[in-house]
Motif scaffolding. Structure first.
Motif, PDB file in Angstrom:
ATOM      1  N   LEU A 195       0.811  -1.222   0.000  1.00  0.00           N
ATOM      2  CA  LEU A 195       0.000   0.000   0.000  1.00  0.00           C
ATOM      3  C   LEU A 195       0.844   1.272   0.000  1.00  0.00           C
ATOM      4  CD1 LEU A 195      -2.633  -1.152   2.621  1.00  0.00           C
ATOM      5  CD2 LEU A 195      -3.128  -0.438   0.275  1.00  0.00           C
ATOM      6  N   HIS A 196       2.185   1.146  -0.030  1.00  0.00           N
ATOM      7  CA  HIS A 196       3.005   2.321   0.289  1.00  0.00           C
ATOM      8  C   HIS A 196       2.707   3.511  -0.623  1.00  0.00           C
ATOM      9  CE1 HIS A 196       5.558   0.848  -2.993  1.00  0.00           C
ATOM     10  NE2 HIS A 196       6.150   2.025  -2.994  1.00  0.00           N
ATOM     11  N   ASP A 197       2.387   3.238  -1.902  1.00  0.00           N
ATOM     12  CA  ASP A 197       2.148   4.338  -2.849  1.00  0.00           C
ATOM     13  C   ASP A 197       0.674   4.508  -3.179  1.00  0.00           C
ATOM     14  OD1 ASP A 197       4.646   5.472  -3.266  1.00  0.00           O
ATOM     15  OD2 ASP A 197       5.172   4.138  -4.931  1.00  0.00           O
ATOM     16  N   VAL A 198      -0.219   3.961  -2.344  1.00  0.00           N
ATOM     17  CA  VAL A 198      -1.645   4.017  -2.689  1.00  0.00           C
ATOM     18  C   VAL A 198      -2.116   5.466  -2.821  1.00  0.00           C
ATOM     19  CG1 VAL A 198      -2.554   3.904  -0.311  1.00  0.00           C
ATOM     20  CG2 VAL A 198      -3.877   2.902  -2.183  1.00  0.00           C
ATOM     21  N   GLY A 199      -1.464   6.378  -2.105  1.00  0.00           N
ATOM     22  CA  GLY A 199      -1.832   7.804  -2.188  1.00  0.00           C
ATOM     23  C   GLY A 199      -1.617   8.394  -3.572  1.00  0.00           C
ATOM     24  N   LYS A 200      -0.801   7.730  -4.412  1.00  0.00           N
ATOM     25  CA  LYS A 200      -0.583   8.247  -5.770  1.00  0.00           C
ATOM     26  C   LYS A 200      -1.866   8.212  -6.591  1.00  0.00           C
ATOM     27  CE  LYS A 200       4.338   7.785  -6.367  1.00  0.00           C
ATOM     28  NZ  LYS A 200       5.433   7.073  -7.021  1.00  0.00           N
ATOM     29  N   MET A 201      -2.831   7.411  -6.161  1.00  0.00           N
ATOM     30  CA  MET A 201      -4.087   7.373  -6.910  1.00  0.00           C
ATOM     31  C   MET A 201      -4.882   8.661  -6.724  1.00  0.00           C
ATOM     32  SD  MET A 201      -5.299   3.534  -7.149  1.00  0.00           S
ATOM     33  CE  MET A 201      -5.185   3.140  -5.468  1.00  0.00           C
ATOM     34  N   GLN A 224       2.833  14.892  -1.959  1.00  0.00           N
ATOM     35  CA  GLN A 224       1.710  14.736  -1.027  1.00  0.00           C
ATOM     36  C   GLN A 224       1.307  13.272  -0.875  1.00  0.00           C
ATOM     37  OE1 GLN A 224      -0.024  17.045   0.710  1.00  0.00           O
ATOM     38  NE2 GLN A 224       1.429  18.586   0.043  1.00  0.00           N
ATOM     39  N   HIS A 225       1.805  12.383  -1.749  1.00  0.00           N
ATOM     40  CA  HIS A 225       1.202  11.038  -1.795  1.00  0.00           C
ATOM     41  C   HIS A 225       1.353  10.246  -0.491  1.00  0.00           C
ATOM     42  CE1 HIS A 225       5.219   9.527  -3.111  1.00  0.00           C
ATOM     43  NE2 HIS A 225       4.823   8.384  -2.599  1.00  0.00           N
ATOM     44  N   PRO A 226       2.441  10.415   0.301  1.00  0.00           N
ATOM     45  CA  PRO A 226       2.460   9.648   1.559  1.00  0.00           C
ATOM     46  C   PRO A 226       1.346  10.077   2.517  1.00  0.00           C
ATOM     47  CG  PRO A 226       4.675  10.402   0.986  1.00  0.00           C
ATOM     48  CD  PRO A 226       3.721  11.115   0.084  1.00  0.00           C
ATOM     49  N   ASN A 247       5.797   7.038   5.986  1.00  0.00           N
ATOM     50  CA  ASN A 247       7.236   7.329   6.173  1.00  0.00           C
ATOM     51  C   ASN A 247       8.169   6.711   5.144  1.00  0.00           C
ATOM     52  OD1 ASN A 247       7.027   8.872   8.568  1.00  0.00           O
ATOM     53  ND2 ASN A 247       6.654   6.997   9.735  1.00  0.00           N
ATOM     54  N   HIS A 248       7.646   6.166   4.053  1.00  0.00           N
ATOM     55  CA  HIS A 248       8.564   5.446   3.160  1.00  0.00           C
ATOM     56  C   HIS A 248       9.515   6.371   2.396  1.00  0.00           C
ATOM     57  CE1 HIS A 248       5.208   6.143   0.301  1.00  0.00           C
ATOM     58  NE2 HIS A 248       6.121   6.052  -0.649  1.00  0.00           N
ATOM     59  N   HIS A 249       9.272   7.689   2.431  1.00  0.00           N
ATOM     60  CA  HIS A 249      10.238   8.623   1.814  1.00  0.00           C
ATOM     61  C   HIS A 249      11.054   9.362   2.874  1.00  0.00           C
ATOM     62  CE1 HIS A 249       9.198   8.170  -2.412  1.00  0.00           C
ATOM     63  NE2 HIS A 249       7.943   8.058  -2.029  1.00  0.00           N
ATOM     64  N   GLN A 250      10.958   8.921   4.123  1.00  0.00           N
ATOM     65  CA  GLN A 250      11.735   9.551   5.193  1.00  0.00           C
ATOM     66  C   GLN A 250      13.094   8.867   5.266  1.00  0.00           C
ATOM     67  OE1 GLN A 250      10.628  12.286   6.866  1.00  0.00           O
ATOM     68  NE2 GLN A 250      12.759  12.344   7.512  1.00  0.00           N
ATOM     69  N   VAL A 287      13.854  -0.998  -0.367  1.00  0.00           N
ATOM     70  CA  VAL A 287      13.317  -1.786  -1.473  1.00  0.00           C
ATOM     71  C   VAL A 287      12.534  -0.904  -2.450  1.00  0.00           C
ATOM     72  CG1 VAL A 287      13.344  -4.006  -0.309  1.00  0.00           C
ATOM     73  CG2 VAL A 287      11.323  -2.596  -0.105  1.00  0.00           C
ATOM     74  N   ASP A 288      11.933   0.173  -1.941  1.00  0.00           N
ATOM     75  CA  ASP A 288      11.180   1.082  -2.820  1.00  0.00           C
ATOM     76  C   ASP A 288      12.117   1.763  -3.812  1.00  0.00           C
ATOM     77  OD1 ASP A 288       9.141   2.764  -3.819  1.00  0.00           O
ATOM     78  OD2 ASP A 288       9.633   4.322  -2.357  1.00  0.00           O
ATOM     79  N   ILE A 289      13.214   2.310  -3.320  1.00  0.00           N
ATOM     80  CA  ILE A 289      14.162   3.011  -4.207  1.00  0.00           C
ATOM     81  C   ILE A 289      14.711   2.031  -5.232  1.00  0.00           C
ATOM     82  CG2 ILE A 289      16.488   4.016  -4.282  1.00  0.00           C
ATOM     83  CD1 ILE A 289      15.797   5.729  -1.968  1.00  0.00           C
TER      84      ILE A 289
HETATM   85 FE   FE2 Z   1       6.287   6.735  -2.694  1.00  0.00          FE
END
Ligand code: FE2
Ligand code: FE2
Length: 421
Positions: A195-201, A224-226, A247-250, A287-289
């Motif tokens: 779900l980490h990027d679900v905000g991109k929707m 804003q997506h997080p 926090n996945h971009h922190q 893992v995201d990067i």
């Molecule tokens: Fe992201």
């Protein structure tokens, strides 16, 4: 040989010299080594393994967004033994759960997440991984699916489980408020990563899919997506999974986004840094990067793992928890098994094994001699690069990769790492 070759099997397969073949390089006579899944439902197949690929299927594959297929290669058939279709089935189920959830969110603004389906699919994958030993991480990454956000989400889920499994001791230490059994239960990590990027929707697609460089205003919208994602999942998934979304971009050194705001006063707070960041989020960041950089996007092509790992170790200095990063570099090979590489003496070989202690010096099987002549029996030409220091890998798909090598041989942790305990 275990498989009969289809009539008309092309000798130019050898020229392709890969097990994974881009759709635009499919030639008459190529035979599928793995089934081609239907992108919208990867549990069903367009074409089964062992079938010769009809050329008139190629435009349809392209229309469906399929980028690569796996074909037989006469010198690399041994690689098929490494492919675990049971694991791939679990991942297809994970992908299907991401797809159906994301599609219902896109279609109805009020749609609720089907958290149970996420949990059961990622739980099934985790159970499977616990039962089997998988050293060939990148052979099992899902790819060739038509939607970047969905396949990226499924792959980040998969890689997070594998990395989390390397870090059991560390998780027990870092999540000491929980029982050891709960501390190393990775289902919550997997759900958060799916779900980490679900905000991109919630980001307008003309911004998200813009092929050109984003303006500062557009970049601010994407960042804003997080927060959007956190609002979408908060209260519906376990708190540690929601924290991954937020926090996945922190970054470990305190850089990154979103800014931290006091929920009561609205005041800006100092950013989370180091071990203040929950350990599951520190795993998700790595893992995201990696997955984002190794996957083709609307604005950039996919990079080779060797280049991405080099960039993570140089440009991203300070971003990662060193314990997590060390375990990741021991897990993910810069030269995936099955990749064909050029060597410093002009010969060509396929990667057959990964050496975590010498990541740039894997075991190889020769394919062509320095004059470009195909070796008659490649199995007689096994090379352990860790023992042949006079040789090194110089090219991948014709690209000079030598600038990336030095950084990959530098140990992250001087002491024995958690991954080895
Ligand atoms: Fe992201
Ligand atoms: Fe992501």
């Amino acid at each position: 040989m275990r498989y009969a070759r289809a009539p008309g099997h092309s000798t130019r397969l050898h020229e392709v010299a890969m097990l994974r073949v881009p759709v635009n390089m499919i030639e008459p006579g190529m035979v599928l080594a793995r089934p081609i899944p239907v992108p919208s439902d990867p549990r069903r197949f367009l074409l089964q393994r062992d079938h010769e690929i009809p050329l008139d299927l190629v435009p349809r594959l392209r229309d469906l967004g399929i980028v690569e297929v796996w074909v037989r290669h006469r010198d690399l058939e041994f690689l098929e033994d490494l492919i675990d279709e049971g694991l791939s089935d679990c991942q297809r189920e994970v992908y299907a759960s991401v797809r159906s959830n994301f599609e219902s969110i896109m279609q109805e603004t009020t749609a609720q997440l089907d958290v149970g389906r996420f949990q059961s699919s990622i739980g099934g994958l985790f159970d499977y991984l616990k039962k089997t030993v998988h050293g060939n991480v990148l052979l099992h990454k899902l790819d060739a699916f038509d939607n970047y956000l969905m396949s990226h989400s499924a792959n980040v889920g998969y890689l997070s489980l594998l990395l989390g499994m390397q870090l059991e001791r560390y998780l027990i230490d870092e999540r000491s408020a929980k029982s050891p059994r709960d501390a190393k239960d990775l289902t919550v990590l997997g759900v958060g990563c799916l779900l980490h990027d679900v905000g991109k929707m919630r980001i307008p697609s003309e911004v998200l899919n813009k092929p050109e460089r984003l303006t500062d205003e557009e970049m601010a919208i994407v960042k804003q997506h997080p927060v959007y994602g956190y609002e979408m999942v908060k209260g519906r998934v376990p708190a540690s999974a929601a924290q991954i979304v937020l926090n996945h971009h922190q970054r470990f050194n305190g850089e990154g986004y979103p800014p931290r705001v006091d929920p009561d006063t609205g005041e800006l707070l100092p950013p989370l840094a180091g071990k203040q960041i929950p350990v599951f989020s520190r795993i998700a960041t790595v893992v995201d990067i990696y997955d984002a950089a190794t996957t083709a996007r609307c604005y950039s092509g996919a990079k080779q793992p060797v280049q991405v790992l080099h960039e993570m170790r140089t440009w991203c200095e300070g971003f990662f928890d060193p314990v997590v990063a060390d375990a990741f570099y021991r897990l993910v090979p810069p030269f995936p098994i099955g990749q064909v590489v050029g060597l410093s003496d002009g010969s060509e070989a396929a990667v057959v094994d990964f050496n975590p202690n010498r990541p740039t010096r894997p075991k190889l099987q020769g394919l062509k001699d320095p004059k470009g002549q195909r070796l008659e029996d490649p199995s007689l030409h096994e090379i352990d690069l860790a023992l042949h220091l006079d040789l090194q890998i110089t090219t991948v798909n014709g690209t000079d990769i030598r600038p990336y090598l030095a950084s990959l041989e530098t140990p992250i942790l001087p002491e024995t790492s958690y991954a080895l305990l």
